[in-house]
Design a protein around this motif. Structure first.
Motif, PDB file in Angstrom:
ATOM      1  N   PRO A  22       0.678  -1.563   0.016  1.00  0.00           N
ATOM      2  CA  PRO A  22       0.112  -0.073   0.435  1.00  0.00           C
ATOM      3  C   PRO A  22       0.501   1.094   0.169  1.00  0.00           C
ATOM      4  O   PRO A  22       0.532   1.559  -0.412  1.00  0.00           O
ATOM      5  CB  PRO A  22      -0.683  -0.086   1.465  1.00  0.00           C
ATOM      6  CG  PRO A  22      -0.687  -1.830   1.670  1.00  0.00           C
ATOM      7  CD  PRO A  22       0.227  -2.185   0.798  1.00  0.00           C
ATOM      8  N   ILE A  23       1.909   1.287   0.424  1.00  0.00           N
ATOM      9  CA  ILE A  23       2.621   2.637   0.821  1.00  0.00           C
ATOM     10  C   ILE A  23       3.632   2.798  -0.568  1.00  0.00           C
ATOM     11  O   ILE A  23       3.746   4.236  -1.554  1.00  0.00           O
ATOM     12  CB  ILE A  23       3.719   2.249   2.014  1.00  0.00           C
ATOM     13  CG1 ILE A  23       3.466   2.439   3.255  1.00  0.00           C
ATOM     14  CG2 ILE A  23       4.894   3.263   1.391  1.00  0.00           C
ATOM     15  CD1 ILE A  23       4.576   1.738   4.171  1.00  0.00           C
ATOM     16  N   VAL A  24       4.176   2.023  -1.533  1.00  0.00           N
ATOM     17  CA  VAL A  24       4.504   1.415  -2.601  1.00  0.00           C
ATOM     18  C   VAL A  24       3.139   2.149  -3.800  1.00  0.00           C
ATOM     19  O   VAL A  24       3.204   3.830  -4.426  1.00  0.00           O
ATOM     20  CB  VAL A  24       5.085  -0.058  -3.472  1.00  0.00           C
ATOM     21  CG1 VAL A  24       5.609  -0.078  -4.769  1.00  0.00           C
ATOM     22  CG2 VAL A  24       6.222   0.076  -2.344  1.00  0.00           C
ATOM     23  N   VAL A  25       2.465   1.539  -3.147  1.00  0.00           N
ATOM     24  CA  VAL A  25       1.079   1.682  -3.951  1.00  0.00           C
ATOM     25  C   VAL A  25       0.848   3.443  -4.015  1.00  0.00           C
ATOM     26  O   VAL A  25       0.355   4.556  -5.467  1.00  0.00           O
ATOM     27  CB  VAL A  25      -0.163   1.001  -4.776  1.00  0.00           C
ATOM     28  CG1 VAL A  25      -1.565   1.731  -4.735  1.00  0.00           C
ATOM     29  CG2 VAL A  25       0.394  -0.634  -4.603  1.00  0.00           C
ATOM     30  N   LEU A  26       0.382   3.588  -2.712  1.00  0.00           N
ATOM     31  CA  LEU A  26       0.642   5.551  -2.865  1.00  0.00           C
ATOM     32  C   LEU A  26       0.774   5.898  -2.959  1.00  0.00           C
ATOM     33  O   LEU A  26       0.899   7.837  -3.801  1.00  0.00           O
ATOM     34  CB  LEU A  26      -0.269   5.212  -1.030  1.00  0.00           C
ATOM     35  CG  LEU A  26      -1.448   4.968  -0.960  1.00  0.00           C
ATOM     36  CD1 LEU A  26      -2.156   5.094   0.608  1.00  0.00           C
ATOM     37  CD2 LEU A  26      -2.621   5.214  -1.843  1.00  0.00           C
ATOM     38  N   GLU A  27       2.403   5.469  -3.492  1.00  0.00           N
ATOM     39  CA  GLU A  27       3.468   6.889  -3.607  1.00  0.00           C
ATOM     40  C   GLU A  27       3.049   6.963  -5.114  1.00  0.00           C
ATOM     41  O   GLU A  27       4.440   7.882  -5.642  1.00  0.00           O
ATOM     42  CB  GLU A  27       5.124   5.861  -2.858  1.00  0.00           C
ATOM     43  CG  GLU A  27       5.672   7.340  -3.013  1.00  0.00           C
ATOM     44  CD  GLU A  27       6.075   8.273  -2.271  1.00  0.00           C
ATOM     45  OE1 GLU A  27       6.230   9.643  -2.765  1.00  0.00           O
ATOM     46  OE2 GLU A  27       5.107   8.275  -1.442  1.00  0.00           O
ATOM     47  N   VAL A  28       3.543   5.594  -5.940  1.00  0.00           N
ATOM     48  CA  VAL A  28       3.578   5.775  -7.133  1.00  0.00           C
ATOM     49  C   VAL A  28       2.118   6.489  -7.623  1.00  0.00           C
ATOM     50  O   VAL A  28       1.896   7.442  -8.990  1.00  0.00           O
ATOM     51  CB  VAL A  28       3.309   4.302  -7.664  1.00  0.00           C
ATOM     52  CG1 VAL A  28       2.941   4.749  -9.369  1.00  0.00           C
ATOM     53  CG2 VAL A  28       4.754   3.962  -7.632  1.00  0.00           C
ATOM     54  N   TRP A  29       1.129   6.113  -7.009  1.00  0.00           N
ATOM     55  CA  TRP A  29      -0.310   6.656  -7.321  1.00  0.00           C
ATOM     56  C   TRP A  29      -0.273   8.784  -6.900  1.00  0.00           C
ATOM     57  O   TRP A  29      -0.871   9.934  -8.106  1.00  0.00           O
ATOM     58  CB  TRP A  29      -1.642   6.643  -6.340  1.00  0.00           C
ATOM     59  CG  TRP A  29      -2.658   7.799  -6.447  1.00  0.00           C
ATOM     60  CD1 TRP A  29      -3.076   8.259  -5.599  1.00  0.00           C
ATOM     61  CD2 TRP A  29      -3.905   7.545  -7.517  1.00  0.00           C
ATOM     62  NE1 TRP A  29      -4.343   8.851  -6.466  1.00  0.00           N
ATOM     63  CE2 TRP A  29      -4.172   8.637  -7.029  1.00  0.00           C
ATOM     64  CE3 TRP A  29      -3.855   6.870  -8.703  1.00  0.00           C
ATOM     65  CZ2 TRP A  29      -5.770   8.530  -8.244  1.00  0.00           C
ATOM     66  CZ3 TRP A  29      -5.284   7.353  -9.952  1.00  0.00           C
ATOM     67  CH2 TRP A  29      -5.711   8.525  -9.215  1.00  0.00           C
ATOM     68  N   THR A  30       0.392   8.856  -6.404  1.00  0.00           N
ATOM     69  CA  THR A  30       0.376  10.505  -5.597  1.00  0.00           C
ATOM     70  C   THR A  30       1.567  11.054  -5.900  1.00  0.00           C
ATOM     71  O   THR A  30       1.236  12.558  -6.818  1.00  0.00           O
ATOM     72  CB  THR A  30       1.191  10.795  -4.371  1.00  0.00           C
ATOM     73  OG1 THR A  30       2.499  10.162  -4.287  1.00  0.00           O
ATOM     74  CG2 THR A  30      -0.430  10.847  -2.768  1.00  0.00           C
ATOM     75  N   SER A  31       2.647  10.793  -6.851  1.00  0.00           N
ATOM     76  CA  SER A  31       3.727  10.951  -7.973  1.00  0.00           C
ATOM     77  C   SER A  31       3.072  11.795  -9.492  1.00  0.00           C
ATOM     78  O   SER A  31       3.659  12.140 -10.265  1.00  0.00           O
ATOM     79  CB  SER A  31       3.952  10.544  -8.358  1.00  0.00           C
ATOM     80  OG  SER A  31       4.351   9.214  -9.075  1.00  0.00           O
ATOM     81  N   PHE A  46      -8.334   5.814  -1.219  1.00  0.00           N
ATOM     82  CA  PHE A  46      -8.321   4.758   0.395  1.00  0.00           C
ATOM     83  C   PHE A  46      -8.958   3.335  -0.563  1.00  0.00           C
ATOM     84  O   PHE A  46      -8.617   2.768   0.060  1.00  0.00           O
ATOM     85  CB  PHE A  46     -10.053   5.732   0.033  1.00  0.00           C
ATOM     86  CG  PHE A  46      -9.700   6.476   1.171  1.00  0.00           C
ATOM     87  CD1 PHE A  46      -9.663   5.952   2.871  1.00  0.00           C
ATOM     88  CD2 PHE A  46      -9.338   7.386   1.021  1.00  0.00           C
ATOM     89  CE1 PHE A  46      -9.970   6.739   3.955  1.00  0.00           C
ATOM     90  CE2 PHE A  46      -9.360   8.679   2.197  1.00  0.00           C
ATOM     91  CZ  PHE A  46      -9.005   8.363   3.222  1.00  0.00           C
ATOM     92  N   ILE A  47      -9.247   3.373  -2.253  1.00  0.00           N
ATOM     93  CA  ILE A  47      -9.489   1.909  -2.661  1.00  0.00           C
ATOM     94  C   ILE A  47      -8.193   1.886  -3.320  1.00  0.00           C
ATOM     95  O   ILE A  47      -8.072   0.065  -3.257  1.00  0.00           O
ATOM     96  CB  ILE A  47     -10.888   2.076  -4.239  1.00  0.00           C
ATOM     97  CG1 ILE A  47     -12.456   3.204  -3.506  1.00  0.00           C
ATOM     98  CG2 ILE A  47     -10.976   0.520  -4.648  1.00  0.00           C
ATOM     99  CD1 ILE A  47     -13.506   3.176  -4.080  1.00  0.00           C
ATOM    100  N   LEU A  48      -7.818   2.035  -3.920  1.00  0.00           N
ATOM    101  CA  LEU A  48      -6.037   1.679  -4.104  1.00  0.00           C
ATOM    102  C   LEU A  48      -5.371   0.922  -2.518  1.00  0.00           C
ATOM    103  O   LEU A  48      -5.332  -0.307  -2.604  1.00  0.00           O
ATOM    104  CB  LEU A  48      -5.334   2.677  -4.830  1.00  0.00           C
ATOM    105  CG  LEU A  48      -5.254   2.287  -6.108  1.00  0.00           C
ATOM    106  CD1 LEU A  48      -4.284   3.705  -6.525  1.00  0.00           C
ATOM    107  CD2 LEU A  48      -5.034   1.446  -7.066  1.00  0.00           C
ATOM    108  N   ALA A  49      -5.568   1.986  -1.374  1.00  0.00           N
ATOM    109  CA  ALA A  49      -4.764   1.623  -0.502  1.00  0.00           C
ATOM    110  C   ALA A  49      -5.715  -0.071   0.505  1.00  0.00           C
ATOM    111  O   ALA A  49      -4.920  -0.923   0.336  1.00  0.00           O
ATOM    112  CB  ALA A  49      -4.856   2.454   0.814  1.00  0.00           C
TER     113      ALA A  49
END
Length: 120
Positions: A22-31, A46-49
């Protein structure tokens, strides 16, 4: 003995994936997403996490699709609530809210929270 060792290894791998993915996914998403307070951004984060945590859970513990759908629904409602809280905070002159952190906390809480159909 080999079966027990393999099961333990898959459980450790599943927990590690549930924590790190989840940390990696959210970091890539926010970039890749522009800043701003948008309801779609909050919902997506929220759904991706929650889905990223579900991948790790699937590696070591089978879950019914009903549980996964419930978690996604709860995450969507929490995302909308976080969006409303962020808009109210900005309207009152407060600081910006990071939806990624809230999404990550929600995903971890849903991971640890027992589902009602597990209780006997």
């Amino acid at each position: 003995m080999r079966q027990k060792k393999s099961k333990r290894l898959s459980r450790i791998l599943g927990v590690a994936v549930s924590i790190v993915l989840p940390i990696v996914v959210l970091e890539v998403w926010t970039s890749h997403v522009t800043s701003g307070v948008m309801v779609a951004r909050f919902l997506a984060e929220f759904i991706l996490a929650v889905l990223a945590v579900q991948v790790g859970i699937a590696l070591w513990k089978p879950r019914s699709s009903r549980m996964i759908i419930e978690d996604i629904g709860i995450a969507a409602v929490a995302g909308i609530g976080a969006f409303i809280a962020a808009k109210l905070s900005l309207a009152q002159g407060g600081a910006k809210v990071d939806p990624g952190l809230l999404a990550l906390l929600t995903a971890y809480i849903l991971w640890l929270w027992p589902h009602p159909h597990r209780r006997v």
